[in-house]
Design an enzyme around this catalytic site. Structure first.
Site, PDB file in Angstrom:
ATOM      1  N   GLU A  33       0.840  -1.204   0.000  1.00 31.30           N
ATOM      2  CA  GLU A  33       0.000   0.000   0.000  1.00 31.30           C
ATOM      3  C   GLU A  33       0.874   1.254   0.000  1.00 31.30           C
ATOM      4  OE1 GLU A  33      -3.938  -1.195   2.516  1.00 31.30           O
ATOM      5  OE2 GLU A  33      -2.029  -1.487   3.507  1.00 31.30           O
ATOM      6  N   ASP A  35       4.011   1.483  -1.148  1.00 34.53           N
ATOM      7  CA  ASP A  35       4.635   1.615  -2.461  1.00 34.53           C
ATOM      8  C   ASP A  35       3.644   2.211  -3.463  1.00 34.53           C
ATOM      9  OD1 ASP A  35       7.037   0.615  -1.556  1.00 34.53           O
ATOM     10  OD2 ASP A  35       6.630  -1.445  -2.183  1.00 34.53           O
ATOM     11  N   LEU A  81      16.554   1.445  -3.018  1.00 38.27           N
ATOM     12  CA  LEU A  81      16.446   0.834  -4.346  1.00 38.27           C
ATOM     13  C   LEU A  81      15.120   1.232  -4.960  1.00 38.27           C
ATOM     14  CD1 LEU A  81      17.541  -2.866  -3.686  1.00 38.27           C
ATOM     15  CD2 LEU A  81      18.749  -1.206  -5.104  1.00 38.27           C
ATOM     16  N   LYS A 114      15.947 -10.541  -1.553  1.00 42.54           N
ATOM     17  CA  LYS A 114      15.834  -9.292  -0.809  1.00 42.54           C
ATOM     18  C   LYS A 114      15.200  -9.613   0.527  1.00 42.54           C
ATOM     19  CE  LYS A 114      14.050  -4.590  -1.274  1.00 42.54           C
ATOM     20  NZ  LYS A 114      13.544  -4.442   0.081  1.00 42.54           N
ATOM     21  N   GLU A 172      21.937  -6.400   5.743  1.00 45.52           N
ATOM     22  CA  GLU A 172      20.577  -6.290   6.253  1.00 45.52           C
ATOM     23  C   GLU A 172      20.552  -7.069   7.568  1.00 45.52           C
ATOM     24  OE1 GLU A 172      18.658  -4.429   4.414  1.00 45.52           O
ATOM     25  OE2 GLU A 172      16.582  -4.901   4.875  1.00 45.52           O
ATOM     26  N   LYS A 286      21.213  -6.857  -9.759  1.00 55.57           N
ATOM     27  CA  LYS A 286      22.323  -5.893  -9.801  1.00 55.57           C
ATOM     28  C   LYS A 286      23.210  -6.181 -10.998  1.00 55.57           C
ATOM     29  CE  LYS A 286      22.566  -5.889  -4.778  1.00 55.57           C
ATOM     30  NZ  LYS A 286      23.296  -6.316  -3.584  1.00 55.57           N
ATOM     31  N   LYS A 310       9.686  -6.831  -6.296  1.00 48.67           N
ATOM     32  CA  LYS A 310       9.038  -7.285  -5.063  1.00 48.67           C
ATOM     33  C   LYS A 310       7.922  -8.271  -5.371  1.00 48.67           C
ATOM     34  CE  LYS A 310       9.053  -3.506  -2.029  1.00 48.67           C
ATOM     35  NZ  LYS A 310       8.781  -3.259  -0.633  1.00 48.67           N
TER      36      LYS A 310
HETATM   37  S1  IVH Z   1      21.500  -3.607  -2.426  1.00 51.35           S
HETATM   38  C1  IVH Z   1      22.593   1.063  -3.245  1.00 51.35           C
HETATM   39  N1  IVH Z   1      20.826  -6.050  -1.898  1.00 51.35           N
HETATM   40  O1  IVH Z   1      16.537  -3.304   0.578  1.00 51.35           O
HETATM   41  C2  IVH Z   1      21.530   0.230  -2.596  1.00 51.35           C
HETATM   42  N2  IVH Z   1      19.708  -4.301  -0.744  1.00 51.35           N
HETATM   43  O2  IVH Z   1      14.716  -1.437  -0.646  1.00 51.35           O
HETATM   44  C3  IVH Z   1      22.008  -1.147  -2.498  1.00 51.35           C
HETATM   45  N3  IVH Z   1      18.058  -5.087   0.904  1.00 51.35           N
HETATM   46  O3  IVH Z   1      18.314  -0.399   1.442  1.00 51.35           O
HETATM   47  C4  IVH Z   1      21.066  -2.055  -1.823  1.00 51.35           C
HETATM   48  N4  IVH Z   1      18.381  -7.239   0.567  1.00 51.35           N
HETATM   49  O4  IVH Z   1      18.261  -2.397   3.087  1.00 51.35           O
HETATM   50  C5  IVH Z   1      20.594  -4.755  -1.623  1.00 51.35           C
HETATM   51  N5  IVH Z   1      20.362  -8.267  -1.512  1.00 51.35           N
HETATM   52  C6  IVH Z   1      20.148  -6.993  -1.238  1.00 51.35           C
HETATM   53  C7  IVH Z   1      19.209  -6.573  -0.265  1.00 51.35           C
HETATM   54  C8  IVH Z   1      19.002  -5.209  -0.054  1.00 51.35           C
HETATM   55  C9  IVH Z   1      17.721  -6.323   1.259  1.00 51.35           C
HETATM   56  C10 IVH Z   1      17.476  -3.866   1.471  1.00 51.35           C
HETATM   57  C11 IVH Z   1      18.475  -2.767   1.751  1.00 51.35           C
HETATM   58  C12 IVH Z   1      18.072  -1.641   0.862  1.00 51.35           C
HETATM   59  C13 IVH Z   1      16.612  -1.903   0.695  1.00 51.35           C
HETATM   60  C14 IVH Z   1      16.068  -1.216  -0.532  1.00 51.35           C
END
Ligand code: IVH
Length: 663
Positions: A33, A35, A81, A114, A172, A286, A310
């Site tokens: 919601e 987002d 992100l 994630k 994380e 990535k 997501k």
């Molecule tokens: S990379 C430059 N990789 O999701 C930003 N983030 O919604 C790089 N997160 O702030 C983030 N798993 O707290 C990355 N495999 C993952 C992740 C991850 C969880 C979180 C992280 C980020 C948020 C963004």
């Protein structure tokens, strides 16, 4: 409504939800919601570039900073992100990147789970841990080192060699589903509000000024911020280093070429993620090559070289057929939703917890409603909200108090809490729970007196409280299902033998709220007598190591009830052991009345040996350091307890000094 008005409104709403999510760690709406609100705002802003409202939440990361923590600037900003729930948008991301790298037909991507937790930056200098900082506003965050430095996921030193002079590891921090369930169950039993999901609980835990207590938190490291010198060429190299350095990395990752393969990996992740011990809410894609990442660059809040895909939270609508209750060991009554069975996240769901009266009120849940249930990290699903369009005309708000009465459950709401607790002794479910606990291995340890036997004793009204057990006759037991002469003799003898059980077992068996096995041992060792415990003032109780204000009050309340006083005197009449002799040698031993906390590894004594020596010298051990601790006996690699001892000014001794002390 004009776009201008709607933009203003959305900004206000988003600011409020940001505050609830990041700072108060108690969001009111789901991520999806949230987002959607942000997406609507971004679209309106794009359509109306002439309207300038100043900095927008769509252009910034949230802010988790709170008072009480030192602020630390990140070497490299911590961004967020961009995210999408939509395959087409994911493919657009790839198309945009391929425009920057026109010679590449299939870009190298890494696909990672994630994990839904809290972003953390860990600084290591020459392989040594320096600090842990939250994302904050992206530029500077809260220094949470003191709370987290003893987590197993944050080693004091990195393994291997060739560590950079300084590196910020991006990670994380999260909580496993089981740990989340454990803490919520405890809170439910204690009448405290429960946490909506593991993410909120994690966020709330790391920002506790009083430390994180016994809550278990995990880390997954997924990247780097500042790194001097930069020794990596690809994101894959970073993952390899994370593993080599002994840090916890991703449990599963995919290195792929091109967006089609990335999509396949995402689908695969979606298949297996429910088997993980933690909650994943999506995948992060990535670009693998770090030089290319630099070339692709960043927006003000997120990299252009990565995107989060997501997964839609697993939710389903179903009919709430009825509300029922569950009664816990201490008599707390928890409402439960009985649902028309529905498929959710790979399982059939037919019940969901409603937590307590306030939750039912807040969501205005009524039997007969069509409700939205969700499983997001929690083991037990929850009712998110009611579909009001499907509510029938004559529906009335649910009256919990009246409902309990109707069910014949005599309960009252605990002062200052959301929980209701059973009063009176006549509720059979509650009585069964109490008796089973009394007889259990953890308490009076009465062999052969399990749930099945207790059920019969209660339903035949042979036993109305624990004292009645000691009135049971051979004939009565012989009359129970499956009892022959031999088994009857065994049960009667086991009940008789329990009269001589150690005092702490009896205290535990009484089922005083908040008093577990360890606290029962502490109380027995302190008072050596049940009558003395029954008379103890709150001050006496709180002076005991391991007993806090809540427990002291619970003990006072329990012994204050006439019904419980009567129970104690009847147990006494039956000849149960209520006093424990004070060992004279011990009572004037060198550690008489002293509390010792052990930490780290001692050079020549095991923990058990040291504990035995402490007890022989009249002292007792405790597992946590407080103002009431007399000594901390510290060995090799002592951890947070040692720090706490220094902080509180508790005397710290080594094995040598300890040996001299106990002679
Ligand atoms: S990379 C430059 N990789 O999701 C930003 N983030 O919604 C790089 N997160 O702030 C983030 N798993 O707290 C990355 N495999 C993952 C992740 C991850 C969880 C979180 C992280 C980020 C948020 C963004």
């Amino acid at each position: 409504m004009s776009d201008q008005k709607r933009i203003a409104e959305l900004r206000k709403q988003i600011a409020r939800h940001d505050e609830l999510y990041y700072r108060q760690t108690e969001p009111e709406i789901s991520d999806q919601e949230y987002d959607a609100l942000k997406r609507e705002l971004a679209d309106l802003e794009a359509a109306n570039p002439e309207l300038d409202f100043g900095p927008s939440p769509t252009q910034a990361v949230g802010d988790d900073r709170v008072e009480g923590f030192a602020k630390v600037k990140h070497g490299v900003p911590m961004l967020s992100l961009d995210n999408t729930y939509n395959e087409g948008e994911l493919r657009d991301f790839d198309t945009r990147l391929r425009k920057i790298f026109p010679n590449e037909s299939a870009l190298p991507y890494l696909v990672e789970p994630k994990i839904d937790g809290v972003a953390l930056s860990l600084t290591y200098e020459k392989g040594k841990f320096v600090r842990a900082v939250t994302r904050g506003n992206g530029t500077e965050g809260d220094d949470v080192t003191a709370n987290l430095k003893h987590l197993p996921g944050i080693p004091a030193e990195l393994k291997g060699s060739g560590h950079p002079d300084m590196v910020e590891i991006r990670a994380e921090i999260y909580m496993r589903n089981e740990e989340f369930a454990r803490i919520n169950a405890e809170r439910e039993e204690a009448g405290l509000p429960v946490f909506a999901n593991p993410r909120n609980l994690t966020a709330g835990t790391i920002k506790q000024l009083a430390g994180i207590g016994d809550r278990q938190l995990q880390l997954v490291c997924y990247g780097i911020g500042d790194c001097r010198p930069l020794i990596f060429e690809t994101q894959s190299d970073i993952h390899a280093a994370i593993r080599d350095w002994g840090l916890d990395g991703q449990e599963k990752l995919w290195r792929v070429e091109g967006i089609d393969a990335a999509w396949k990996a995402i689908e695969e992740l979606d298949e297996i993620r429910h088997q993980f011990a933690y909650w994943t809410d999506g995948a992060v894609i990535k670009l693998d090559n770090l030089a290319w990442q630099q070339e692709a660059g960043f927006t003000s809040k997120a990299p252009r070289w990565a995107i989060a895909y997501k997964f839609a939270a697993e939710q389903a609508e179903t009919l709430l057929k009825a509300i029922s209750v569950q009664i816990g060991r201490t008599g707390v009554v928890t409402p439960v939703a009985e649902l028309e069975p529905v498929q959710l996240a790979g399982t059939t769901v037919s019940r969901a917890t409603l937590h307590n009266e306030d939750e039912i009120k807040r969501k205005d849940i009524r039997p007969g409603d069509t409700v939205l249930v969700q499983k997001a990290g929690e083991i037990i699903p929850q009712v998110l909200k009611v579909n009001l369009d499907k509510r029938s005309a004559g529906s009335q708000p649910f009256d919990y108090a009246a409902f309990l009465k109707e069910q014949g459950i005599e309960a009252e709401r605990i002062e200052g809490q959301a929980a209701w607790r059973i009063v009176g002794k006549d509720d059979p479910t509650q009585l069964r729970r109490k008796l089973t606990h009394f007889a259990s291995k953890a308490a009076m340890d009465i062999e052969n007196l399990g749930e099945a036997v207790v059920d019969q004793l209660v339903s035949r009204e042979l036993v109305r409280d624990a004292a009645d057990l000691y009135n049971l006759t051979t004939d009565q037991v012989l009359g129970l299902d499956k009892f022959k002469e031999k088994s009857t003799g065994n049960l009667i003898r086991a009940i008789e033998a329990s009269k001589q059980q150690e005092l702490w077992r009896l205290i535990h068996g009484l089922g005083i709220p908040h008093v577990g096995a360890q606290a029962s041992k502490d109380l027995a060792r302190h008072f050596h007598s049940l009558p003395k415990l029954a008379e103890a003032s709150p001050e006496d109780l709180e002076a005991i190591d391991g007993v806090g204000g809540i427990m002291a009050k619970a003990i006072r309340d329990w012994f204050g009830s006439p019904e419980h006083q009567a129970l104690i005197s009847r147990l006494q009449e039956h000849g149960l052991k209520m006093e424990e002799a004070v060992d004279e040698a011990v009572s004037d031993g060198p550690l008489a009345g002293k509390t010792v906390v052990l930490t780290g590894t001692l050079p020549s004594l095991t923990r058990d040996e040291a504990t035995a020596m402490i007890e022989k010298a009249g002292g007792k051990t405790s597992s946590s350091v407080s103002k009431k601790t007399d000594y901390v006996l510290a060995g090799e690699s002592a951890g947070s307890k040692l720090d706490k001892a220094h902080k509180l000014g508790v005397e710290v001794i080594d094995e040598q000094a300890f040996r001299e002390l106990v002679g």
